[in-house]
Write a protein that holds these residues in place. Sequence first.
Motif: not given
Length: 445
Positions: A58-66, A90-94, A103-105, A426-433
């Motif tokens: 929320a303070a702009g020091q991380a990003f949430l991937l859900q 995990l692939q998206m988070a990298v 950091p990505v939560v 989204l499938n695996h490929m679309q998620s990574l894209e």
Amino acid sequence: MPTLHADLDHWRTLPIKQQPSWTDLDAVAAVSAEIASLPPLVFAGEVDNLRDRLAKAAAGQAFLLQGGDCAETFAGATAEQIRNRIKTVLQMAVVLTYGASMPVVKMGRMAGQFAKPRSSDTETRGDVTLPAYRGDIVNGYDFTELSRQPDPARLLKGYHTAASTINLIRAFTQGGFADLREVHSWNKGFAQNPANQQYERLATDIDRAIKFMEAAGADFDELKRVEFYTGHEGLLMDYERPMTRVDSRTGTPYNTAAHFLWIGERTRELDGAHVDYFSKIRNPIGVKLGPSTSPETVLELIDKLDPEREPGRLTFITRMGAGKIRDALPPLLETVKDAGATPLWVTDPMHGNGITTPTGYKTRRFDDVVDEVRGFFEAHRAVGTFPGGIHVELTGDDVTECLGGSEQIDEATLATRYESLCDPRLNHMQSLELAFLVAEELEKR
């Protein structure tokens, strides 16, 4: 801090929506009592850690991937499918970690996303009308009277399926499967695919950074494990309430079914049961906001759910639609900013972009999903607030449920592997894209 547990059941006196029409209330009470006696699925300390991570976002020091399933099914809780969903997140988070330089939560819509709200209590096919499918934790998908009858025993099966899922999540994310170098090697294969070569630059840059870390003596033993949190829509109160436990250290109630729970667009009435219940628990919580949400409603939700303006407590998940977000979101951001509140803002680019094909398939266009994400970032840049995360319905499997993407899925292709029982994912490929495209937006900040 939420009120202590003396009034945890006040919600029972208030209007409530999206609950099953149980026929045997005694059976429901018995199952709920049994669930209340079973061990928690998550622990207060983990929940507190997540709240700290979300405060940084929320303070702009991380990003949430859900990310995760629209609606988990009992049959889909296999080791292979759970592993594939975790692998995709995990692939998206990298990619996002590199793009954001922060950091990505990581959070799955997993280990509890079994209940679904419906626009109607019933479904009619021909001259037959039956109860709507409300998710595996309530009834079955098959269109028969027996299958569609709400079954309290499914509540207990939901608990045990969630328990086995979260056990496997812990094993995968703590046992070496999440090793940064291995996850990145999966992404390199994605970017080297001719259809995705526009992302090869970013993949090469990440590769160079990892090699630098190795040369500099980075502790890769520490990078073999990741924090991975679980979240789901807190919809079905006959499950959520018995999973609510009072922490022995603080006397504070936590929902121990998940680290994070959210209130849906259909159940966020200010005087309704769900908002009242959520205001009493210690978990970080989310609220879905559609395009018709007024600035006044947002301020009232903050006052009700986060009266002390605690960092990390409240997340707003916007689901506006690609054609509406650029107009609908900025007034909300401006109002909250002027009020001095600092919720975490996350985009859900899925739910506002649903369409139905002439052949009857519910789907989404990948280009619309991407456009809503871009609109989300544009709105935050215009207002001077932080775009803090993304909330996506996805699967790690090669399904064909959303149109477009580098695989160029068209309407004829949808029928080949359309497996979702509710909304298209989204499938695996679309998620990574999508992750590579979001990383490009994060690099612009």
